[in-house]
Design an enzyme around this catalytic site. Structure first.
Site, PDB file in Angstrom:
ATOM      1  N   ASN A 147       0.863  -1.187   0.000  1.00 51.24           N
ATOM      2  CA  ASN A 147       0.000   0.000   0.000  1.00 51.24           C
ATOM      3  C   ASN A 147       0.894   1.230   0.000  1.00 51.24           C
ATOM      4  OD1 ASN A 147      -1.879   1.995   0.460  1.00 51.24           O
ATOM      5  ND2 ASN A 147      -2.126   1.508   2.644  1.00 51.24           N
ATOM      6  N   TRP A 148       0.908   1.918  -1.132  1.00 52.37           N
ATOM      7  CA  TRP A 148       1.815   3.070  -1.253  1.00 52.37           C
ATOM      8  C   TRP A 148       1.307   4.297  -0.508  1.00 52.37           C
ATOM      9  CZ3 TRP A 148       2.754   2.848  -7.286  1.00 52.37           C
ATOM     10  CH2 TRP A 148       3.546   1.730  -7.585  1.00 52.37           C
ATOM     11  N   LYS A 149       0.046   4.298  -0.143  1.00 51.13           N
ATOM     12  CA  LYS A 149      -0.565   5.491   0.468  1.00 51.13           C
ATOM     13  C   LYS A 149      -0.321   6.696  -0.461  1.00 51.13           C
ATOM     14  CE  LYS A 149       0.549   3.403   4.840  1.00 51.13           C
ATOM     15  NZ  LYS A 149       0.292   3.462   6.260  1.00 51.13           N
ATOM     16  N   HIS A 157      -9.394   1.003   5.156  1.00 51.86           N
ATOM     17  CA  HIS A 157      -8.044   1.152   5.711  1.00 51.86           C
ATOM     18  C   HIS A 157      -8.099   2.073   6.927  1.00 51.86           C
ATOM     19  CE1 HIS A 157      -3.870   2.394   6.192  1.00 51.86           C
ATOM     20  NE2 HIS A 157      -3.578   1.224   5.647  1.00 51.86           N
ATOM     21  N   GLU A 165      -6.385   4.477   7.931  1.00 54.15           N
ATOM     22  CA  GLU A 165      -6.284   5.928   7.723  1.00 54.15           C
ATOM     23  C   GLU A 165      -7.592   6.502   7.194  1.00 54.15           C
ATOM     24  OE1 GLU A 165      -2.695   5.441   5.523  1.00 54.15           O
ATOM     25  OE2 GLU A 165      -1.805   4.766   7.406  1.00 54.15           O
ATOM     26  N   GLU A 216      -5.032  -5.225  10.846  1.00 53.45           N
ATOM     27  CA  GLU A 216      -4.011  -4.186  11.009  1.00 53.45           C
ATOM     28  C   GLU A 216      -4.268  -3.426  12.308  1.00 53.45           C
ATOM     29  OE1 GLU A 216      -2.181  -2.961   7.031  1.00 53.45           O
ATOM     30  OE2 GLU A 216      -4.053  -1.884   7.172  1.00 53.45           O
ATOM     31  N   GLY A 265       2.646   2.031  10.539  1.00 52.74           N
ATOM     32  CA  GLY A 265       3.561   3.154  10.328  1.00 52.74           C
ATOM     33  C   GLY A 265       4.315   3.578  11.577  1.00 52.74           C
ATOM     34  N   SER A 277       3.722  -2.353  10.190  1.00 49.32           N
ATOM     35  CA  SER A 277       5.190  -2.305  10.305  1.00 49.32           C
ATOM     36  C   SER A 277       5.867  -3.619   9.911  1.00 49.32           C
ATOM     37  CB  SER A 277       5.600  -1.872  11.719  1.00 49.32           C
ATOM     38  OG  SER A 277       5.113  -0.573  11.982  1.00 49.32           O
ATOM     39  N   GLY A 317       2.966  -1.258   4.153  1.00 50.21           N
ATOM     40  CA  GLY A 317       2.968   0.153   3.792  1.00 50.21           C
ATOM     41  C   GLY A 317       4.370   0.619   3.449  1.00 50.21           C
ATOM     42  N   GLY A 318       5.047   1.217   4.424  1.00 51.42           N
ATOM     43  CA  GLY A 318       6.369   1.828   4.203  1.00 51.42           C
ATOM     44  C   GLY A 318       7.361   0.949   3.465  1.00 51.42           C
TER      45      GLY A 318
HETATM   46  C1  PEP Z   1      -0.550  -0.080   5.833  1.00 56.29           C
HETATM   47  O1  PEP Z   1      -0.445   0.924   5.149  1.00 56.29           O
HETATM   48  O2  PEP Z   1      -1.572  -0.763   5.763  1.00 56.29           O
HETATM   49  C2  PEP Z   1       0.549  -0.440   6.749  1.00 56.29           C
HETATM   50  C3  PEP Z   1       0.461  -1.542   7.437  1.00 56.29           C
HETATM   51  O3  PEP Z   1       1.614   0.428   6.821  1.00 56.29           O
HETATM   52  P1  PEP Z   1       3.065   0.111   7.472  1.00 56.29           P
HETATM   53  O4  PEP Z   1       3.525  -1.194   6.880  1.00 56.29           O
HETATM   54  O5  PEP Z   1       3.906   1.260   7.067  1.00 56.29           O
HETATM   55  O6  PEP Z   1       2.874  -0.001   8.949  1.00 56.29           O
END
Ligand code: PEP
Length: 254
Positions: free
Chosen positions: A13-15, A99, A101, A171, A177, A216, A237-238
């Site tokens: 997930n690039w956000k 999600h 966010e 999640e 994040g 993470s 994500g990251g």
């Molecule tokens: C996400 O965006 O769903 C996520 C889990 O981000 P990260 O891996 O950065 O925690």
């Protein structure tokens, strides 16, 4: 050794990150490394403005391309929103629903989730339905209750025969994040809760639903998380923003 009945699913997930050129470079690199896709499913959830270009680069490969959000109506006065058919039109075959966010930064209410999930299914978009508890909910031992409530409302319009087209991402909000990953025990227990709830809702079709962990995930913890039998995949994500960190996650069992 983990015995798998469901195909592992590694999703990035690039956000609101990367730019057009870096996105396309990343897709080219990953596309060149995933072979025929028979061993695992890999997908990117992309800012909608880049979907058409990313889909064009991914074409001819098993790499999935999805939107990060959508509205459930087909058309109308919804400034700034995207209809499922619009995502399809620019090459998306999947979408994230609920999600963290969207829920917590943009305050999307719980009751939208079931409509979005239904609309995604009706438009032939494969949804990843995201759920997870906040830190205060975990601390006050309400994790199970929160997960079941989110499942209950999200699945309100889901029929048992739809179940195999849905993936669920567990999640924990406090792990997204933050660099803080849920422990293996916390992941295992939450996934067991989700699987049990699914069985009560859709019967044996529950076995077809993939349950991903997100929060993470990085190249150092992916292997251990994926070694849990209750985990069918990862939502990243990251660490999905660079080939150097995403490829080792995709190849967690190399
Ligand atoms: C996400 O965006 O769903 C996520 C889990 O981000 P990260 O891996 O950065 O925690």
């Amino acid at each position: 050794m983990t015995v798998r009945t469901r195909k592992p699913y590694i999703a990035g997930n690039w956000k609101m990150n990367l730019d057009r050129s870096k996105s396309l470079d990343l897709v080219k690199t990953v596309k060149g490394r995933i072979g025929d896709g028979s061993g695992r499913e890999v997908a990117f959830f992309v800012p909608s403005i880049y979907l058409a270009d990313v889909s064009a680069v991914a074409q001819g490969s098993p790499l999935g391309v999805g939107g990060q959000n959508m509205w459930h109506e087909d058309h109308g006065a919804y400034t700034g929103e995207l209809a499922p058919r619009m995502l399809r039109e620019v090459g998306a075959d999947r979408v994230l629903v609920g999600h963290s966010e969207r829920r917590h930064v943009f305050k999307e209410p719980e009751e939208w989730m079931s409509r979005k999930l239904r609309a995604a299914l009706d438009s032939d978009l494969q949804p990843i339905f995201c759920i997870g508890e906040k830190l205060e909910e975990r601390k006050s031992k309400r994790t199970d209750r929160v997960l079941k409530k989110q499942l209950e409302s999200g699945f309100a319009h889901v029929k048992p025969e739809d179940a195999h087209r849905i993936s669920i991402a567990y999640e924990p909000v406090w792990a997204i994040g933050t660099g803080e990953t849920a422990t293996l025990e916390q992941v295992d227990l939450a996934h067991a809760t989700i699987r049990k709830w699914l069985t009560s809702k859709v019967g044996e079709e529950a076995e077809t639903v993939r349950i991903l962990y997100g929060g993470s995930v990085n190249p150092d913890n992916a292997k251990d998380i994926m070694a849990l039998e209750s985990v069918d995949g990862l939502l990243v994500g990251g660490a999905s923003l660079q080939a150097e960190t995403f490829l080792p996650i995709i190849e967690y069992d190399a």
